[in-house]
Design a protein around this motif. Sequence first.
Motif, PDB file in Angstrom:
ATOM      1  N   PHE A  82      16.921  -0.287  -8.710  1.00 10.62           N
ATOM      2  CA  PHE A  82      15.805   0.358  -8.151  1.00 10.62           C
ATOM      3  C   PHE A  82      15.863   1.713  -7.898  1.00 10.62           C
ATOM      4  N   GLY A  83      14.718   2.456  -7.451  1.00 10.70           N
ATOM      5  CA  GLY A  83      15.048   3.702  -7.312  1.00 10.70           C
ATOM      6  C   GLY A  83      15.095   4.700  -8.743  1.00 10.70           C
ATOM      7  N   HIS A 139       0.828  -1.088  -0.027  1.00 15.36           N
ATOM      8  CA  HIS A 139       0.154   0.112  -0.269  1.00 15.36           C
ATOM      9  C   HIS A 139       0.913   1.198  -0.088  1.00 15.36           C
ATOM     10  N   HIS A 140       2.056   1.314  -0.451  1.00 16.13           N
ATOM     11  CA  HIS A 140       2.899   2.407  -0.920  1.00 16.13           C
ATOM     12  C   HIS A 140       2.866   3.003  -2.383  1.00 16.13           C
ATOM     13  N   GLY A 141       2.319   2.123  -3.232  1.00 20.21           N
ATOM     14  CA  GLY A 141       2.486   2.118  -4.800  1.00 20.21           C
ATOM     15  C   GLY A 141       3.663   1.944  -5.213  1.00 20.21           C
ATOM     16  N   GLY A 142       3.902   1.885  -6.407  1.00 19.84           N
ATOM     17  CA  GLY A 142       5.310   1.703  -7.033  1.00 19.84           C
ATOM     18  C   GLY A 142       5.172   1.400  -8.524  1.00 19.84           C
ATOM     19  N   ILE A 191      19.295   5.192 -12.870  1.00 17.58           N
ATOM     20  CA  ILE A 191      19.128   4.119 -11.888  1.00 17.58           C
ATOM     21  C   ILE A 191      19.907   4.347 -10.448  1.00 17.58           C
ATOM     22  N   LYS A 192      19.363   4.854  -9.436  1.00 20.19           N
ATOM     23  CA  LYS A 192      20.160   5.310  -8.300  1.00 20.19           C
ATOM     24  C   LYS A 192      20.879   4.109  -7.613  1.00 20.19           C
ATOM     25  N   ASP A 217      11.527   5.604  -3.577  1.00 13.52           N
ATOM     26  CA  ASP A 217      10.993   6.311  -4.679  1.00 13.52           C
ATOM     27  C   ASP A 217      11.728   6.016  -6.067  1.00 13.52           C
ATOM     28  N   GLY A 218      10.795   6.109  -6.814  1.00 12.91           N
ATOM     29  CA  GLY A 218      11.419   5.482  -8.046  1.00 12.91           C
ATOM     30  C   GLY A 218      10.935   4.101  -8.667  1.00 12.91           C
ATOM     31  N   ALA A 219      11.209   3.668  -9.824  1.00 19.03           N
ATOM     32  CA  ALA A 219      10.814   2.288 -10.136  1.00 19.03           C
ATOM     33  C   ALA A 219      11.947   1.279 -10.058  1.00 19.03           C
TER      34      ALA A 219
END
Length: 450
Positions: free
Chosen positions: A364-365, A253-256, A278-279, A350-352
């Motif tokens: 990720f990020g 439930h935080h999205g993504g 990409i972080k 945060d980020g994909a």
Amino acid sequence: MAKQPKRSATDRVYPRDLAATLLRTWNPEPFFEGWPRVELPPKAVLGQFLDVCYHASMLTEEGRPTVFRIVLQDSKSPVSPRHGEELPPVTRYTFTKPIPFTETELRRLAPVADPRKVLIAVESTGEGDQAQLQIYGLVDIGMALWEMARHERVMGHSSPEALVVVSTRPGELSISRGDRPVVRLRDGRIVSPTDSVLHEGPIAEFFSPASTVFINNACQLAEIDQDPDEDDGLRMAHQTFIESLLLYTADLHHGGTLLFVPEEMAHDDPRLLSRVSIKYVLPSTRPRDALVSAMAARLQHNAVMTSLEDRKTVKIEVLQALEALAEREQECDDAAKDAARFIASLTAVDGAVVLTDTLRIIGFGAEVIAAPAATDTVHIAQTAQGDESRPIEFTEFGTRHRSAYRFTAGLDNSVAFVLSEDGGIKAVRQVGPRLLLWPYFNIGFVTALT
């Protein structure tokens, strides 16, 4: 490009419209021999029932939405088609005194009725103008069905064969017959789910080559020459992993956002670097290896089981070996589920999350830096195939969605899944000249259970 016309108040759908749609489309016939017919109540009663559900969904308790799952079923009707069991898997608990079916009472009961496993039971009493709706108890179906929907077990217990209404966010009602989705009132529209986009259509076509790779690798690891058509589970294993990944992410439930690209892409591929920054680069084949091992363990266990089918006696050593294979299969299944949960956890940043179609983690990020797409319109798919759609402008969506649209529009052979904080899951892919969005599709029983 001309803008899409604004929707007026008359375009909105309300409970009375939902009742009319249900009365037109509802199928009351038994699904299986021995199962009951499921008739809808008279229009006035149905309208009242949906009206209370709708307005209860608007209520909050300390800022939290009223989440519930309700079954409209006579208190004397069986809650399960399975009769004569000493301890039935589905249990009805009845109040000594019925409670009025109102928005306020629904809000009070909702916290104790976990919608994953408990339904608030409502019935209609009286005839004609004297008919009234009342809450008479709770129905506990247990967690088995919920776990089955998430591919965590093979079998589950059905919900009662009756009209079931679920609400997980304000103004939204999902209506099903038992566990079979029928229609949903969402964002002021009546919508119906498409079939699973992972089983057919452009999204499934993107993942299909990778599914074949998984099967071949599993057969090689198990040293078994298996015809995939002889084992549906083998063919479905890849899609099941992705479904589980989506469901685990939705549960947070935080999205993504999950971005899938072809296997040949690495983190330093110019095609990727021109579209995302990409972080956290985190190259890993662990999810892929875990799934291949689980598939191979299944093959080995099934092969021994098949070899024993016609035997009248079996040596203890063979049974011990079979038990060891079963334990190995369970360990590998658990490892695959853990890998899916790990990927889901990466969406908390945060980020994909960027993956390949064969489940290799890239990182990720990730921030989408692709230039604005050549179009400012996304097409809402009405079917899993995407052959029917309606256009809508990018501006109707938030930043997370628009970033996914830019990425997939700029990289033809890619797929994005966008998850909202309320648990909604959307799929995106560029198909020919159209950027297609699937906003509502089946994943197991999830459209009925979410």
